[in-house]
Design an enzyme around this catalytic site. Structure first.
Site, PDB file in Angstrom:
ATOM      1  CB  ILE A  60       6.630  -1.107   4.446  1.00 50.24           C
ATOM      2  CG1 ILE A  60       5.499  -0.125   4.713  1.00 50.24           C
ATOM      3  CG2 ILE A  60       7.968  -0.392   4.361  1.00 50.24           C
ATOM      4  CD1 ILE A  60       5.616   0.585   6.045  1.00 50.24           C
ATOM      5  CB  CYS A  61       4.352  -6.186   4.172  1.00 48.26           C
ATOM      6  SG  CYS A  61       2.970  -7.298   4.404  1.00 48.26           S
ATOM      7  CG  LEU A  62       1.892  -1.009   5.978  1.00 45.52           C
ATOM      8  CD1 LEU A  62       1.563   0.447   5.672  1.00 45.52           C
ATOM      9  CD2 LEU A  62       2.339  -1.146   7.414  1.00 45.52           C
TER      10      LEU A  62
END
Length: 175
Positions: A118-120
């Site tokens: 996931i993009c964090l």
């Protein structure tokens, strides 16, 4: 913590902070860090359960505590969507946050990297860097995964990219 809603602030202040700055290569110091990680995760899990907000299960997948697996879920329109969760602790941990992976959602949203990571980057990584080594796995779940699920799962469901496990087209046959 400016700009956060009161519920997030309250949750975050109840998750114990960690003190040991150690990664997987640091021997006994890493063992101490793992103990702190477990205490923090247990406190966060108990708090979620007491607030009727239970949404994940994880555990170390190896004795060294460098690989973690489990499940996370999100309830949307009264339906529970469950996903496999996995991540590795980077060798530069805690300076580097773990990359949380939801393999079942790989390729279904632009807010994800190859392998279901996931993009964090924009919001979470600067916060992690500012709070190193006090933040741990529980903080990554609270401030990284939870908001990501809340933002992405409704969009993925509404667009038809993911379907509920019970959402099957049934045809009735009459005899």
């Amino acid at each position: 913590m400016e700009g956060w809603d009161p519920n997030t602030k309250s949750t975050l202040t109840q998750i114990p902070l960690l003190t040991t700055k150690a990664g997987p290569r640091d021997g006994a110091a890493w063992t101490q860090r793992l103990k702190e990680e477990y205490k923090s995760l247990i406190a966060y899990t108990q708090m979620n359960k007491s607030n009727d907000n239970d949404w994940f299960r994880i555990s170390a997948a190896n004795p060294q505590g460098t690989r973690w697996t489990g499940k996370c879920w999100y309830v949307y329109n009264l339906l529970k969507y469950e996903f496999d969760l996995q991540f590795d602790i980077p060798v530069t941990y805690p300076s580097t946050a773990p990359e949380l992976e939801l393999p079942q959602l790989d390729g279904k949203t632009q807010k994800m990297y190859r392998g279901g990571k996931i993009c964090l980057t924009v919001h979470f990584k600067p916060l992690w860097a500012k709070n190193c080594p006090r933040f741990g796995i529980a903080h990554a779940l609270c401030l990284g995964l939870a908001p990501w699920l809340a933002a992405e799962i409704p969009i993925l469901v509404d667009s038809g990219m993911i379907k509920h496990k019970d959402d099957t087209t049934t045809t009735s046959t009459e005899s």
